[in-house]
Design a protein around this motif. Structure first.
Motif, PDB file in Angstrom:
ATOM      1  N   ASP A 139       0.816  -1.213   0.000  1.00  3.34           N
ATOM      2  CA  ASP A 139       0.000   0.000   0.000  1.00  3.34           C
ATOM      3  C   ASP A 139       0.848   1.260   0.000  1.00  3.34           C
ATOM      4  N   MET A 140       2.053   1.147  -0.569  1.00  2.00           N
ATOM      5  CA  MET A 140       2.985   2.279  -0.596  1.00  2.00           C
ATOM      6  C   MET A 140       3.108   2.883  -1.988  1.00  2.00           C
ATOM      7  N   ASN A 141       2.273   2.411  -2.920  1.00  2.00           N
ATOM      8  CA  ASN A 141       2.300   2.901  -4.301  1.00  2.00           C
ATOM      9  C   ASN A 141       3.665   2.681  -4.958  1.00  2.00           C
ATOM     10  N   HIS A 142       4.308   1.570  -4.587  1.00  2.00           N
ATOM     11  CA  HIS A 142       5.608   1.241  -5.168  1.00  2.00           C
ATOM     12  C   HIS A 142       5.441   0.679  -6.569  1.00  2.00           C
ATOM     13  N   GLU A 143       6.312   1.134  -7.468  1.00  2.00           N
ATOM     14  CA  GLU A 143       6.249   0.623  -8.840  1.00  2.00           C
ATOM     15  C   GLU A 143       6.837  -0.788  -8.928  1.00  2.00           C
TER      16      GLU A 143
END
Lengths: 111, 115
Positions: free
Chosen positions: B26-30
């Motif tokens: 949920d960290m918006n990591h690619e």
């Protein structure tokens, strides 16, 4: 193919002694090098990341150095504590973020 | 708490069965990746992804499939389990560019036993 080696596989030190952990790699064309800590039965926690253009990184009692010419990185932990007991892994990364890990050094700090 | 969530934590399979290990961040990591950890061998990369719809093979991809339909999820599928796939599996994610790039956040791991 990059190979990452960590020697020794395990070591034990008395509390208060400085820890020196070694990591060697065969291909000097690394993008960055990271050190991780792993506690038993747990995932890995990133400790320090050294970019290929850097010589060292520091965080509190931890200091990591990088010497690409000799293919070596060293993690120093000052004034070790029993809570530092864990397995420490190093990994080099290419520009895509793919990591090549060493097998780790298991550290025990005795009170 | 923000982070990488893996399920299940433990699984026992019989040879030939299939299953999916779930991974969500949920960290918006690619960047997301799957590793397996075997005694004395460190972690080895199975598959990785640099964004939704983009996946590629790592060092040990045989016997595993992945897909990345959303930024948050990166499931690992075992098509026909074999005893050699007994291992601890870790999912990890990071930013791909900019500050914090390549600093991996790991899940707690999924321990798989294939009988």
């Amino acid at each position: 193919k990059q190979e990452v080696t960590q020697i020794p596989a395990a070591l034990s030190v008395p509390e208060g002694e400085n820890l020196v952990l070694n990591c060697s790699f065969t291909d000097s064309a690394i993008y960055n090098l990271q050190w991780f800590r792993q506690d038993p039965g747990k995932g890995l926690t990133s400790l320090l990341l050294i970019q290929s253009s850097q010589r060292e990184q520091t965080s509190g009692r931890l200091n990591a150095s990088l010497d690409k010419s000799s293919g070596r990185s060293t993690l120093y932990i000052a004034a070790s504590q029993p809570g530092d007991s864990a397995t420490y892994l190093c990994a080099d990364s290419d520009s895509w973020g793919k990591l090549q890990f060493g097998a780790g050094t298991q550290v025990v700090v005795t009170p | 708490n923000a982070g990488v969530t893996q399920t299940p934590k433990f699984q026992v399979l019989k040879t030939g069965q299939s299953m999916t290990l779930q991974c969500a961040q949920d960290m918006n990591h690619e960047y997301m990746s799957w590793y397996r950890q075997d005694p004395g061998m460190g972690l080895r990369l199975i598959h990785y992804s640099v964004g939704a719809g983009i996946t590629d093979q790592g060092e040990v991809p045989n016997g595993y499939n992945v897909s990345r339909s959303t930024t948050e999820d990166f499931p690992l599928r075992l098509l026909s389990a074999a005893p050699s796939q007994t291992s601890v599996y870790f999912c990890a994610s990071s930013r791909y560019r900019g500050a914090g790039a390549n600093v991996l956040t790991f899940g707690a791991g999924s321990r798989l036993t294939v009988l």
